[in-house]
Enzyme design. Structure first.
Site, mmCIF file in Angstrom:
data_model
loop_
_atom_site.group_PDB
_atom_site.id
_atom_site.type_symbol
_atom_site.label_atom_id
_atom_site.label_comp_id
_atom_site.label_asym_id
_atom_site.label_seq_id
_atom_site.Cartn_x
_atom_site.Cartn_y
_atom_site.Cartn_z
ATOM 1 N N PHE A 32 31.223 35.888 43.090
ATOM 2 C CA PHE A 32 30.782 36.941 42.280
ATOM 3 C C PHE A 32 31.844 37.334 40.999
ATOM 4 C CE2 PHE A 32 29.865 41.011 40.985
ATOM 5 C CZ PHE A 32 27.771 40.369 40.544
ATOM 6 N N ASP A 39 40.286 35.168 38.933
ATOM 7 C CA ASP A 39 39.117 36.861 38.316
ATOM 8 C C ASP A 39 40.075 38.089 39.832
ATOM 9 O OD1 ASP A 39 37.534 38.919 38.070
ATOM 10 O OD2 ASP A 39 35.762 37.705 38.913
ATOM 11 N N LYS A 74 37.625 47.274 35.958
ATOM 12 C CA LYS A 74 37.393 48.759 37.610
ATOM 13 C C LYS A 74 38.294 49.296 37.414
ATOM 14 C CE LYS A 74 34.301 45.861 40.139
ATOM 15 N NZ LYS A 74 33.828 45.433 41.532
HETATM 16 N N1 PLP Z 1 34.632 39.983 38.958
HETATM 17 C C1 PLP Z 1 33.932 40.360 40.127
HETATM 18 C C2 PLP Z 1 35.388 39.696 41.565
HETATM 19 C C3 PLP Z 1 33.710 41.591 40.216
HETATM 20 O O1 PLP Z 1 33.392 41.988 42.156
HETATM 21 C C4 PLP Z 1 32.817 42.345 39.915
HETATM 22 C C5 PLP Z 1 32.178 43.103 40.252
HETATM 23 O O2 PLP Z 1 31.687 43.237 41.195
HETATM 24 C C6 PLP Z 1 32.504 41.235 38.789
HETATM 25 C C7 PLP Z 1 33.664 40.155 38.455
HETATM 26 C C8 PLP Z 1 31.609 41.990 37.335
HETATM 27 O O3 PLP Z 1 32.224 43.402 37.088
HETATM 28 P P1 PLP Z 1 31.092 44.509 36.331
HETATM 29 O O4 PLP Z 1 30.125 45.247 37.069
HETATM 30 O O5 PLP Z 1 32.406 45.521 35.703
HETATM 31 O O6 PLP Z 1 30.495 43.900 35.198
#
Ligand code: PLP
Length: 402
Positions: free
Chosen positions: A143, A228, A257
């Site tokens: 994700f 990520d 976050k």
């Molecule tokens: N990457 C990871 C690993 C995530 O857990 C998330 C959100 O849950 C995102 C990217 C996307 O972040 P955002 O919701 O702030 O766009």
């Protein structure tokens, strides 16, 4: 005083807002630390923390103070002019993480998009990949966000349904399979994008050694390792960055976050000068990214992580929490896994899905959310106390064994 009932708020939301999410029916009006209150005055322990955005807890007084002061002084300049907060955030973030350069963004997804652009540009200008041929490898179960390019490599058909055509140049391989990575690499591969622990994918922890193997393979083939850490970073797993558990540094890391303590959309890409140096004027920006308000908030949010030893807290409390959860004998639980305070309880098929357990926990004052239908995700703020976890554990046991 609130004049609307819970049902009124829900009806308004359902009437006016695109149904792009299925929240639990609790309407929160106030929060402090690890606790939140609904519009009818009921108190809950937040065991989700906005999917790890609230590592520092809700409304951390230090972050609130800085945010208010900065908002009164200077909120936005746009990148047309410089401001006195962005350079300081950049220096502090680089010193804390050991990276050379940073590019701030707003949402996590934007940080991922930014990283994808940077690694493609690096592939063409540094690695020498023929124009238009760059390949990026990602993992099943990933994700990384919801934009069209990012869902191009979403393994979930439901997330892609009706949104094509997509972006080319991505390849999916099984998660936690270093040999699959090595097999998938071609001379045109510029990067491997992965989560050190898959959060939304159900708190999938790869076997020990995987992250080190990824590092070696990427180095050997001149492929950028892109971690990520939007969910795993900033203390959540017991280290500032989850790759540190294996003593590894990725070439590129995305953060988001908790970078603002949940107070403001702040994300960032961190990398070497060789990688982020490929971007020049007009290549990439966003008006609100790197604003003095965003940067002041992020500076304080980072300092809170350091001053309150949140990495160590997550490591110690996480060990305790996971051990206690694993000791629960429930006919519905297949296993409990995680690292630090990133925890998932995987339910057996006969449990009938995780949603009903999350609903039952809500009734008992514990807020959390299911993921992938059969997993209860537990990610309390890192400032949660042992007593609060014990309080939650009693209720979790009650629900799982009742
Ligand atoms: N990457 C990871 C690993 C995530 O857990 C998330 C959100 O849950 C995102 C990217 C996307 O972040 P955002 O919701 O702030 O766009």
């Amino acid at each position: 005083m609130n004049v609307l009932s819970t049902r009124d708020y829900i009806a308004l939301e359902d009437g006016y807002i695109a149904h792009n999410y299925k929240p639990l029916d609790v309407v929160i009006t106030r929060a402090e630390g690890a606790r939140v209150w609904d519009t009818e005055g009921r108190k809950y322990l937040d065991c989700l923390s906005a999917h790890s955005a609230l590592n520092q807890g809700h409304c951390h007084p230090r972050i609130v103070r800085v945010m208010v002061e900065q908002a009164q002084r200077l909120a936005l300049t746009s990148q047309a002019f410089r401001n006195d907060q962005l350079p300081l955030l950049a220096e502090e973030l680089c010193e804390l993480t050991g990276y050379e350069m940073v590019l701030p963004m707003n949402s996590g997804t934007e940080a991922v998009e930014t990283a994808l652009k940077a690694v493609r540009r690096w592939g063409y200008t540094v690695k020498g990949v023929p124009d238009g041929q760059a390949e990026i490898i990602a993992c099943d179960g990933n994700f990384h966000g919801r934009t069209i390019t990012v869902i191009t490599f979403s393994p979930e058909e439901q997330c892609r349904d009706g949104f094509g055509p997509f972006t080319s140049g991505f390849k999916l391989i099984p998660y936690a399979d270093a040999e699959a990575l090595e097999r998938a690499i071609t001379p045109n591969t510029v990067a491997f994008l992965f989560e050190p622990i898959q959060g939304e994918g159900g708190v999938v922890v790869p076997p020990k050694g995987y992250i080190r193997d990824v590092r070696e393979i990427c180095t050997e083939h001149n492929v950028l390792m892109v971690a990520d850490e939007i969910q795993t970073g900033l203390g959540r797993t017991g280290k500032l960055l989850a790759c540190e558990h294996e003593g590894v540094r990725s070439d590129v890391v995305t953060l988001g976050k908790a970078l603002s303590g949940g107070m403001y959309p702040v994300s960032a890409v961190l990398a070497s000068r060789e990688v982020l140096g490929v971007l020049g004027p007009v290549d990439h920006d966003s008006i609100l990214s790197g604003s003095p308000l965003a940067c002041a908030v992020a500076r304080e949010a980072l300092q809170v992580i350091v001053d309150e030893n949140l990495c160590q807290r997550a490591a110690e409390l996480g060990d305790y929490f996971i051990t206690r959860l694993q000791a629960i004998e429930s006919p519905y639980v297949a296993l409990c896994r995680g690292k630090g305070l990133l925890v998932g309880i995987v339910l057996k098929p006969q449990a009938g899905g995780a949603r009903r357990f999350c609903e039952a926990l809500k009734e008992r004052g514990v807020l959390t959310k299911e993921t992938h239908g059969n997993i209860i995700r537990l990610t309390p703020p890192l400032i949660v106390t042992k007593e609060e976890l014990d309080w939650a554990l009693e209720r979790i046991e009650d629900v799982l064994c009742g």
